[in-house]
Design a protein around this motif. Structure first.
Motif, PDB file in Angstrom:
ATOM      1  N   ARG A   2       0.868  -1.296  -0.054  1.00 34.90           N
ATOM      2  CA  ARG A   2       0.027  -0.023  -0.022  1.00 34.90           C
ATOM      3  C   ARG A   2       0.781   1.349   0.010  1.00 34.90           C
ATOM      4  NH1 ARG A   2      -5.808  -0.349   1.562  1.00 34.90           N
ATOM      5  NH2 ARG A   2      -6.015  -2.528   1.494  1.00 34.90           N
ATOM      6  N   ARG A   3       2.130   1.185   0.598  1.00 35.31           N
ATOM      7  CA  ARG A   3       3.008   2.401   0.520  1.00 35.31           C
ATOM      8  C   ARG A   3       3.214   2.888  -0.760  1.00 35.31           C
ATOM      9  NH1 ARG A   3       7.882   0.474   3.586  1.00 35.31           N
ATOM     10  NH2 ARG A   3       7.196  -1.620   2.971  1.00 35.31           N
ATOM     11  N   GLY A   4       3.468   1.695  -1.792  1.00 41.03           N
ATOM     12  CA  GLY A   4       3.693   2.311  -3.057  1.00 41.03           C
ATOM     13  C   GLY A   4       2.549   2.644  -4.009  1.00 41.03           C
ATOM     14  N   LEU A   5       1.334   2.540  -3.429  1.00 43.65           N
ATOM     15  CA  LEU A   5       0.261   2.837  -4.293  1.00 43.65           C
ATOM     16  C   LEU A   5       0.007   4.587  -4.548  1.00 43.65           C
ATOM     17  CD1 LEU A   5      -2.729   0.503  -3.355  1.00 43.65           C
ATOM     18  CD2 LEU A   5      -1.202   0.493  -5.388  1.00 43.65           C
ATOM     19  N   LYS A   6       0.601   4.961  -3.427  1.00 44.21           N
ATOM     20  CA  LYS A   6       0.658   6.668  -3.413  1.00 44.21           C
ATOM     21  C   LYS A   6       1.226   7.294  -4.511  1.00 44.21           C
ATOM     22  CE  LYS A   6       4.092   7.276   0.169  1.00 44.21           C
ATOM     23  NZ  LYS A   6       4.288   8.106   1.476  1.00 44.21           N
ATOM     24  N   TYR A   7       2.352   6.350  -5.339  1.00 51.76           N
ATOM     25  CA  TYR A   7       3.213   6.967  -6.382  1.00 51.76           C
ATOM     26  C   TYR A   7       2.518   6.486  -7.525  1.00 51.76           C
ATOM     27  CZ  TYR A   7       6.691   7.338  -2.677  1.00 51.76           C
ATOM     28  OH  TYR A   7       7.104   7.798  -1.321  1.00 51.76           O
ATOM     29  N   VAL A   8       1.227   5.787  -7.636  1.00 57.07           N
ATOM     30  CA  VAL A   8       0.889   5.450  -8.922  1.00 57.07           C
ATOM     31  C   VAL A   8       0.136   6.478  -9.699  1.00 57.07           C
ATOM     32  CG1 VAL A   8      -1.112   4.132 -10.223  1.00 57.07           C
ATOM     33  CG2 VAL A   8       0.683   2.977  -8.502  1.00 57.07           C
ATOM     34  N   ALA A  11       3.075   8.763 -11.281  1.00 54.69           N
ATOM     35  CA  ALA A  11       3.652   8.280 -12.157  1.00 54.69           C
ATOM     36  C   ALA A  11       2.972   8.163 -13.378  1.00 54.69           C
ATOM     37  CB  ALA A  11       4.073   6.776 -11.849  1.00 54.69           C
ATOM     38  N   LEU A  12       1.612   7.792 -13.267  1.00 48.23           N
ATOM     39  CA  LEU A  12       0.807   7.855 -14.545  1.00 48.23           C
ATOM     40  C   LEU A  12       0.821   9.138 -15.318  1.00 48.23           C
ATOM     41  CD1 LEU A  12      -2.171   5.707 -13.387  1.00 48.23           C
ATOM     42  CD2 LEU A  12      -0.499   4.898 -15.018  1.00 48.23           C
ATOM     43  N   LEU A  13       0.952  10.242 -14.550  1.00 46.94           N
ATOM     44  CA  LEU A  13       0.717  11.626 -14.890  1.00 46.94           C
ATOM     45  C   LEU A  13       2.278  11.909 -15.728  1.00 46.94           C
ATOM     46  CD1 LEU A  13      -0.593  14.201 -15.368  1.00 46.94           C
ATOM     47  CD2 LEU A  13       0.490  14.852 -13.248  1.00 46.94           C
ATOM     48  N   LEU A  18       5.487  12.212 -20.565  1.00 45.99           N
ATOM     49  CA  LEU A  18       6.763  11.791 -21.512  1.00 45.99           C
ATOM     50  C   LEU A  18       6.136  11.422 -22.803  1.00 45.99           C
ATOM     51  CD1 LEU A  18       9.718  11.178 -21.358  1.00 45.99           C
ATOM     52  CD2 LEU A  18       8.964   8.819 -20.608  1.00 45.99           C
ATOM     53  N   GLU A  19       4.925  10.555 -22.673  1.00 44.35           N
ATOM     54  CA  GLU A  19       4.539   9.954 -24.142  1.00 44.35           C
ATOM     55  C   GLU A  19       4.132  11.177 -25.167  1.00 44.35           C
ATOM     56  OE1 GLU A  19       4.435   7.132 -25.361  1.00 44.35           O
ATOM     57  OE2 GLU A  19       4.406   5.503 -23.797  1.00 44.35           O
ATOM     58  N   LEU A  20       3.363  12.124 -24.456  1.00 47.88           N
ATOM     59  CA  LEU A  20       3.115  13.467 -25.344  1.00 47.88           C
ATOM     60  C   LEU A  20       4.315  14.022 -25.811  1.00 47.88           C
ATOM     61  CD1 LEU A  20       0.759  14.778 -26.382  1.00 47.88           C
ATOM     62  CD2 LEU A  20       0.800  16.079 -24.095  1.00 47.88           C
ATOM     63  N   GLY A  92       1.539   4.716 -27.758  1.00 48.70           N
ATOM     64  CA  GLY A  92       2.681   5.417 -27.282  1.00 48.70           C
ATOM     65  C   GLY A  92       3.863   4.889 -27.757  1.00 48.70           C
ATOM     66  N   LEU A  93       4.764   6.001 -28.145  1.00 56.36           N
ATOM     67  CA  LEU A  93       6.080   5.523 -28.657  1.00 56.36           C
ATOM     68  C   LEU A  93       7.121   5.154 -27.459  1.00 56.36           C
ATOM     69  CD1 LEU A  93       6.519   8.554 -31.011  1.00 56.36           C
ATOM     70  CD2 LEU A  93       6.052   6.163 -31.387  1.00 56.36           C
ATOM     71  N   VAL A  94       7.023   5.627 -26.409  1.00 53.89           N
ATOM     72  CA  VAL A  94       8.079   5.200 -25.197  1.00 53.89           C
ATOM     73  C   VAL A  94       7.593   3.896 -24.693  1.00 53.89           C
ATOM     74  CG1 VAL A  94       8.939   5.818 -22.755  1.00 53.89           C
ATOM     75  CG2 VAL A  94       8.520   7.476 -24.512  1.00 53.89           C
ATOM     76  N   SER A  95       6.378   3.775 -24.394  1.00 51.29           N
ATOM     77  CA  SER A  95       5.860   2.321 -24.026  1.00 51.29           C
ATOM     78  C   SER A  95       5.806   1.295 -25.009  1.00 51.29           C
ATOM     79  CB  SER A  95       4.243   2.511 -23.669  1.00 51.29           C
ATOM     80  OG  SER A  95       3.616   2.645 -24.670  1.00 51.29           O
ATOM     81  N   GLY A  96       6.004   1.767 -26.296  1.00 51.06           N
ATOM     82  CA  GLY A  96       6.236   0.645 -27.134  1.00 51.06           C
ATOM     83  C   GLY A  96       7.870   0.352 -27.352  1.00 51.06           C
TER      84      GLY A  96
END
Length: 179
Positions: A2-8, A11-13, A18-20, A92-96
């Motif tokens: 649960r500690r890591g969930l606050k960074y989701v 990180a998505l933003l 980055l993709e844009l 997305g290019l980076v995720s690809g």
């Protein structure tokens, strides 16, 4: 966990930004139409590979189960392959690029080893043995470490138990088998 969930959310933003940014830079370099075709082509390839990797992972798991082998290596390889195909299928290019790198055999083995180590840290040694089979370990016998002597206390009570002493020797190779 649960500690890591606050960074989701951050990180998505950041990944969306980055993709844009990468899409705009690539669009300026090769043209907007070519950049859009590149993203669609990578996503289509990812969808095809997603099905193939899923079937490959399932076949590997079934073959290991039928042969009586621990299925862990096939499962981790399948998970890394599915993650790579899923990242490639995402627009997305980076995720690809990251997904394509995860599908390359050397990086796939490296990522699979990381998944295995993370799994072994989070589950009991018995479950890890069932998943991945016996593990090879190196045990070193060394000179006994001096143990601090407890200071005698004025209150009466049970005497402290003596500390075990190991004798010096050479390395012993073996397997840990929990049964």
């Amino acid at each position: 966990m649960r500690r890591g969930l606050k960074y989701v959310p951050p990180a998505l933003l950041l990944s969306a930004l980055l993709e844009l940014t990468v899409f705009v830079l690539v669009g300026r370099a090769v043209g907007f139409g070519a950049a859009v075709l590149l993203v669609f082509g990578a996503s289509l390839l990812g969808l095809v590979l997603l099905r193939r990797e899923g079937m490959r992972a399932w076949r590997g798991f079934r073959a290991a189960a039928q042969a009586g082998r621990p299925p862990g290596p096939e499962v981790t390889d399948g998970l890394v392959g599915l993650l790579g195909a899923l990242l490639l299928a995402m627009p997305g290019l980076v995720s690809g690029v990251v997904g394509l790198l995860l599908l390359l055999p050397p990086l796939r083995r490296l990522a699979g080893g990381g998944v295995r180590r993370a799994t072994e840290r989070r589950v009991s040694s018995m479950v890890a043995g069932d998943l991945f089979g016996p593990r090879r370990v190196r045990v070193y016998r060394g000179a006994p470490q001096p143990t601090p002597q407890p200071t005698p206390s004025p209150s009466p009570g049970p005497a402290p138990s003596p500390q075990p002493v190991t004798d010096p020797g050479k390395a012993i190779e073996g397997e840990i088998v929990d049964r």
